[in-house]
Scaffold this motif. Structure first.
Motif, PDB file in Angstrom:
ATOM      1  N   SER A   1      34.815  99.141  -1.584  1.00 16.74           N
ATOM      2  CA  SER A   1      34.548  99.695  -0.293  1.00 16.74           C
ATOM      3  C   SER A   1      35.562 100.913   0.077  1.00 16.74           C
ATOM      4  CB  SER A   1      34.615  98.634   1.052  1.00 16.74           C
ATOM      5  OG  SER A   1      36.079  98.623   1.288  1.00 16.74           O
TER       6      SER A   1
ATOM      7  N   GLU B   1      26.982 106.245   2.704  1.00 15.46           N
ATOM      8  CA  GLU B   1      25.981 105.276   2.894  1.00 15.46           C
ATOM      9  C   GLU B   1      26.402 104.051   1.808  1.00 15.46           C
ATOM     10  OE1 GLU B   1      24.948 107.378  -0.216  1.00 15.46           O
ATOM     11  OE2 GLU B   1      24.818 108.340   1.903  1.00 15.46           O
ATOM     12  N   THR B   2      26.021 102.904   2.027  1.00 13.74           N
ATOM     13  CA  THR B   2      26.232 101.785   0.937  1.00 13.74           C
ATOM     14  C   THR B   2      25.060 102.065  -0.244  1.00 13.74           C
ATOM     15  OG1 THR B   2      26.619 100.289   2.837  1.00 13.74           O
ATOM     16  CG2 THR B   2      25.870  99.317   0.657  1.00 13.74           C
TER      17      THR B   2
ATOM     18  N   VAL C   1      28.578  97.566  -6.180  1.00 13.33           N
ATOM     19  CA  VAL C   1      28.254  97.961  -4.745  1.00 13.33           C
ATOM     20  C   VAL C   1      29.312  98.603  -4.035  1.00 13.33           C
ATOM     21  CG1 VAL C   1      27.723  97.203  -2.368  1.00 13.33           C
ATOM     22  CG2 VAL C   1      26.826  95.968  -4.319  1.00 13.33           C
ATOM     23  N   TYR C   2      29.125 100.023  -3.442  1.00 13.19           N
ATOM     24  CA  TYR C   2      30.170 100.546  -2.771  1.00 13.19           C
ATOM     25  C   TYR C   2      29.759 100.815  -1.082  1.00 13.19           C
ATOM     26  CZ  TYR C   2      33.024 104.357  -1.081  1.00 13.19           C
ATOM     27  OH  TYR C   2      34.184 104.936  -0.172  1.00 13.19           O
ATOM     28  N   ILE C   3      30.763 100.200  -0.431  1.00  9.57           N
ATOM     29  CA  ILE C   3      30.294 100.082   0.992  1.00  9.57           C
ATOM     30  C   ILE C   3      31.346 101.206   1.677  1.00  9.57           C
ATOM     31  CG2 ILE C   3      30.574  98.819   3.410  1.00  9.57           C
ATOM     32  CD1 ILE C   3      30.554  96.266   1.211  1.00  9.57           C
TER      33      ILE C   3
END
Length: 287
Positions: free
Chosen positions: A119, A143-144, A208-210
């Motif tokens: 994140s 955005e995620t 995943v990038y938050i």
């Protein structure tokens, strides 16, 4: 599915005040199934003394005092002692946002082939006040995003910056890290050991990038990166070259971009003369 055990592992070293803040941020997590593993590499007993009230009242916390300094092996000790299906390192001067684990574990439960969740991380100062981002900590996306792990790995490599995050930032499944933490393609990295672990994970699946700040990265004068200075760059060339064996920098264009980025960073420092010569030799083979 459900709430698998998450091990928050803390390699502690001589920072009882910020360690207390770090531990409290784990105990305040909304996710219910967490253990805390603390391996203390301190040169004195201040950490042990601070932990006394915690150890007497909270069975989630497991504490180990090293008889001698283990340095990088302390990171491995934390990992080996963890019982969780998932691992999140926590530096003893960093802080978790209270929903960090819950929001990250969601992606492992709901999507297939996720090997790393990271994140945006908010930089803070010694007293916990927000600081503007530095180059590596700038928000990557608004955005995620879920994408192939090699895309995120390439982004770090071509910028010559750990945009993925410090150890505190990332949650991963323990079984997916098949080499020791900080070991990549058989080599132990000491100055960019987090990046080495991330590339190992990213080579195996999706990331995943938050964009929400789910952790807080403390910057202060006694920080390791500040004392190491330019030396932190000395392992980048090796890891760039090694990463191609896992499909990172898989085109000549990407590889050249990464090499040029590294060369630009170190070109004015005599300590890197041999690295620059090696880059020039590699570039001639890519033209």
């Amino acid at each position: 599915m459900g709430n698998p055990l998450v091990s928050v592992v803390i390699p502690a070293y001589n920072r009882p005040d910020t360690l207390k803040i770090a531990i409290d941020s784990v105990l305040e997590q909304t996710y219910p199934n967490i253990e805390i593993i603390i391996c203390d590499d301190s040169t004195d007993d201040r950490v042990q003394e601070m932990l006394g009230p915690y150890l007497g009242s909270n069975p989630k916390i497991k504490y180990y005092k090293n008889e001698k300094n283990l340095f990088l092996k302390n990171w491995h000790k934390c990992y080996d002692l963890a019982s969780g299906e998932y691992i999140n390192y926590l530096m003893d001067d960093d802080v978790f946002q209270k929903e960090k684990i819950a929001k990250m574990i969601y992606f492992f439960n709901e999507f297939e082939n996720i090997t790393l969740v990271t994140s945006y991380r908010q930089t803070i100062d010694e007293s916990g006040q927000f600081l503007p981002p530095i180059g590596a900590t700038a928000r990557l996306y608004d955005e995620t995003r879920i994408f192939d792990g090699k895309v995120l790995g390439n982004l770090a490599l071509i910028r010559c910056q750990n945009v993925i995050g410090e150890p505190t930032t990332v949650l991963f499944r323990k079984k997916d890290l098949t080499e020791l933490y900080g070991v990549y393609k058989g080599k132990q990295y000491s100055l960019i050991n987090d990046l080495a672990a991330w590339l190992s994970l990213l080579s195996k699946g999706k990331a995943v990038y938050i964009p929400e700040a789910l952790s807080y990265f403390r910057r202060h004068p006694n920080q390791n990166n500040n004392t190491l200075g330019l030396k932190t760059f000395s392992e980048w060339l090796d890891i760039m070259i090694a990463s191609r064996g896992d499909g990172f920098l898989d085109t000549n264009h990407l590889f050249k971009t990464a090499l040029h980025s590294y060369r630009e960073r170190v070109k004015n420092y005599h300590e890197f003369v041999e690295d620059i010569k090696q880059i020039e030799m590699i570039l001639t083979t890519l033209d």
